[in-house]
Design an enzyme around this catalytic site. Sequence first.
Site, PDB file in Angstrom:
ATOM      1  N   SER A  10     -39.431 -30.962 -19.105  1.00 49.57           N
ATOM      2  CA  SER A  10     -39.033 -29.832 -20.334  1.00 49.57           C
ATOM      3  C   SER A  10     -37.415 -29.628 -20.531  1.00 49.57           C
ATOM      4  O   SER A  10     -36.605 -30.048 -20.435  1.00 49.57           O
ATOM      5  CB  SER A  10     -39.901 -29.340 -19.171  1.00 49.57           C
ATOM      6  OG  SER A  10     -39.193 -29.247 -18.476  1.00 49.57           O
ATOM      7  N   ASN A 144     -40.731 -34.798  -3.716  1.00 48.93           N
ATOM      8  CA  ASN A 144     -40.387 -34.010  -2.078  1.00 48.93           C
ATOM      9  C   ASN A 144     -41.760 -33.816  -0.810  1.00 48.93           C
ATOM     10  O   ASN A 144     -42.239 -34.778  -1.119  1.00 48.93           O
ATOM     11  CB  ASN A 144     -39.931 -32.498  -2.549  1.00 48.93           C
ATOM     12  CG  ASN A 144     -41.285 -32.109  -3.357  1.00 48.93           C
ATOM     13  OD1 ASN A 144     -42.463 -31.868  -2.928  1.00 48.93           O
ATOM     14  ND2 ASN A 144     -41.019 -30.967  -4.080  1.00 48.93           N
ATOM     15  N   PHE A 146     -43.755 -32.184  -0.017  1.00 47.24           N
ATOM     16  CA  PHE A 146     -45.196 -31.895   0.057  1.00 47.24           C
ATOM     17  C   PHE A 146     -45.971 -32.608  -1.087  1.00 47.24           C
ATOM     18  O   PHE A 146     -47.081 -33.214  -1.484  1.00 47.24           O
ATOM     19  CB  PHE A 146     -44.711 -30.349  -0.949  1.00 47.24           C
ATOM     20  CG  PHE A 146     -46.339 -29.944  -1.647  1.00 47.24           C
ATOM     21  CD1 PHE A 146     -47.513 -30.057  -0.807  1.00 47.24           C
ATOM     22  CD2 PHE A 146     -46.482 -29.616  -2.582  1.00 47.24           C
ATOM     23  CE1 PHE A 146     -48.790 -29.526  -1.141  1.00 47.24           C
ATOM     24  CE2 PHE A 146     -48.187 -29.206  -3.447  1.00 47.24           C
ATOM     25  CZ  PHE A 146     -48.706 -29.046  -1.979  1.00 47.24           C
ATOM     26  N   ASP A 221     -34.709 -32.341 -10.417  1.00 45.77           N
ATOM     27  CA  ASP A 221     -34.366 -32.602 -11.722  1.00 45.77           C
ATOM     28  C   ASP A 221     -33.442 -33.760 -11.394  1.00 45.77           C
ATOM     29  O   ASP A 221     -33.051 -34.721 -12.310  1.00 45.77           O
ATOM     30  CB  ASP A 221     -35.168 -31.594 -12.598  1.00 45.77           C
ATOM     31  CG  ASP A 221     -36.527 -30.945 -12.751  1.00 45.77           C
ATOM     32  OD1 ASP A 221     -37.289 -31.589 -11.618  1.00 45.77           O
ATOM     33  OD2 ASP A 221     -36.269 -29.957 -13.300  1.00 45.77           O
TER      34      ASP A 221
HETATM   35  P1  ADP Z   1     -37.641 -30.560  -5.214  1.00 47.35           P
HETATM   36  O1  ADP Z   1     -36.808 -29.281  -5.739  1.00 47.35           O
HETATM   37  O2  ADP Z   1     -38.265 -31.456  -6.409  1.00 47.35           O
HETATM   38  O3  ADP Z   1     -38.581 -29.186  -4.480  1.00 47.35           O
HETATM   39  P2  ADP Z   1     -35.746 -30.648  -3.031  1.00 47.35           P
HETATM   40  O4  ADP Z   1     -36.308 -29.617  -3.006  1.00 47.35           O
HETATM   41  O5  ADP Z   1     -36.094 -31.731  -2.164  1.00 47.35           O
HETATM   42  O6  ADP Z   1     -36.904 -31.617  -4.390  1.00 47.35           O
HETATM   43  O7  ADP Z   1     -34.517 -30.447  -3.362  1.00 47.35           O
HETATM   44  C1  ADP Z   1     -33.613 -31.307  -4.057  1.00 47.35           C
HETATM   45  C2  ADP Z   1     -32.542 -31.515  -3.499  1.00 47.35           C
HETATM   46  O8  ADP Z   1     -31.644 -30.846  -3.693  1.00 47.35           O
HETATM   47  C3  ADP Z   1     -32.011 -31.918  -2.102  1.00 47.35           C
HETATM   48  O9  ADP Z   1     -32.229 -33.479  -1.665  1.00 47.35           O
HETATM   49  C4  ADP Z   1     -31.186 -31.104  -1.455  1.00 47.35           C
HETATM   50  O10 ADP Z   1     -30.000 -32.542  -1.775  1.00 47.35           O
HETATM   51  C5  ADP Z   1     -31.055 -30.603  -2.384  1.00 47.35           C
HETATM   52  N1  ADP Z   1     -31.447 -28.924  -2.230  1.00 47.35           N
HETATM   53  C6  ADP Z   1     -32.323 -27.596  -2.659  1.00 47.35           C
HETATM   54  N2  ADP Z   1     -32.543 -27.097  -1.842  1.00 47.35           N
HETATM   55  C7  ADP Z   1     -31.754 -26.764  -1.120  1.00 47.35           C
HETATM   56  C8  ADP Z   1     -31.089 -26.037  -0.418  1.00 47.35           C
HETATM   57  N3  ADP Z   1     -31.317 -24.986  -0.587  1.00 47.35           N
HETATM   58  N4  ADP Z   1     -29.714 -26.498   0.702  1.00 47.35           N
HETATM   59  C9  ADP Z   1     -29.040 -27.439   0.466  1.00 47.35           C
HETATM   60  N5  ADP Z   1     -29.691 -28.198  -0.272  1.00 47.35           N
HETATM   61  C10 ADP Z   1     -31.076 -28.470  -1.010  1.00 47.35           C
HETATM   62 MG    MG Z   2     -37.676 -28.268  -2.835  1.00 45.66          MG
HETATM   63 MG    MG Z   3     -38.761 -32.405  -7.752  1.00 46.04          MG
END
Ligand code: ADP
Ligand code: MG
Ligand code: MG
Length: 291
Positions: A10, A144, A146, A221
């Site tokens: 997107s 991730n 989920f 992303d």
């Molecule tokens: P998505 O956005 O697809 O759900 P994630 O939640 O796993 O993917 O986030 C991707 C990456 O971003 C993680 O591996 C982590 O390194 C980083 N990240 C995301 N949110 C946080 C947070 N609140 N604190 C620290 N790192 C984060």
């Molecule tokens: Mg996430």
């Molecule tokens: Mg993702």
Amino acid sequence: NTGRVLSIQSHTVQGYVGNKSAVFPLQLLGYDVDPINSVQFSNHTGYPTFKGQVLNGRQLLDLIEGLEENNLLYYTHLLTGYIGSVSFLNSVLEVVDKLRSINPNLTYVCDPVMGDEGKLYVPEDLALVYREKVVPVASMLTPNQFEAELLTKLRIASETDGREACNILHAAGPSKVVITSINIEGSLLLIGSHQKHKEQAPEQFKIVIPRIPAYFTGTGDLMTALLLGWSNKYPDSLDKAAELAVSSLQALLQRTVNDYTSAGFDSESSSLEIRLIQSQDDIREPKLTFK
Ligand code: ADP
Ligand code: MG
Ligand code: MG
């Protein structure tokens, strides 16, 4: 070690998600990136409203035909993220076939974006298509927690579960799997897994990431783009690639929180726009702080 990436994601006019989050970092790492915008929205959908257009599968294949007619369809990598409908995902599968017919060594990096923290944000039948048709043709998968659960039908609550989920995903197709985060007691656990030879046990590793008390958009992303970029430069050490990606990302997230905080915003109250441009040095040359 570089390449030419077709990135189907997107686009937001304002803010950094999808291609806006992935193209610039890949370019910084030296890649030619050709973006196809699967949607063009004013802003990401976490805001109260948004406006814009959605590309359909037919329109995607039109663009691919145009490239093909001019012999411009040679890519080393295909990168896909959020896809909102089964019909568009089926067209993406046609694109995978087409690109592989031109470059049999095409690396397909698939972020199977379906939801987060127990909530689905795509139609339910998309999971089935990802599971049965997309995972088998992907080279690298970056779900991730989920999403890994949806794809494996396994409940993931521990490091052991994460490793097992990777094994199941390898058996279905991709040789590289990174579960980008599993929520365990206030920390985020990343699990990486590289199956170097079929029928052999994969090499697995974990990275523990302290959870920053804030919500960001576009991080998944960005993470997948960085994993593509670095794993292509270190094709035999997914662990090193993941350490570099996480180090860049954490420096960027820290900068984002600091900027919001020093501007007087409560960074825990809403979703933060990442400081992507301001973090370009951390992307080009990450200081290896995560192992
Ligand atoms: P998505 O956005 O697809 O759900 P994630 O939640 O796993 O993917 O986030 C991707 C990456 O971003 C993680 O591996 C982590 O390194 C980083 N990240 C995301 N949110 C946080 C947070 N609140 N604190 C620290 N790192 C984060
Ligand atoms: Mg996430
Ligand atoms: Mg993702």
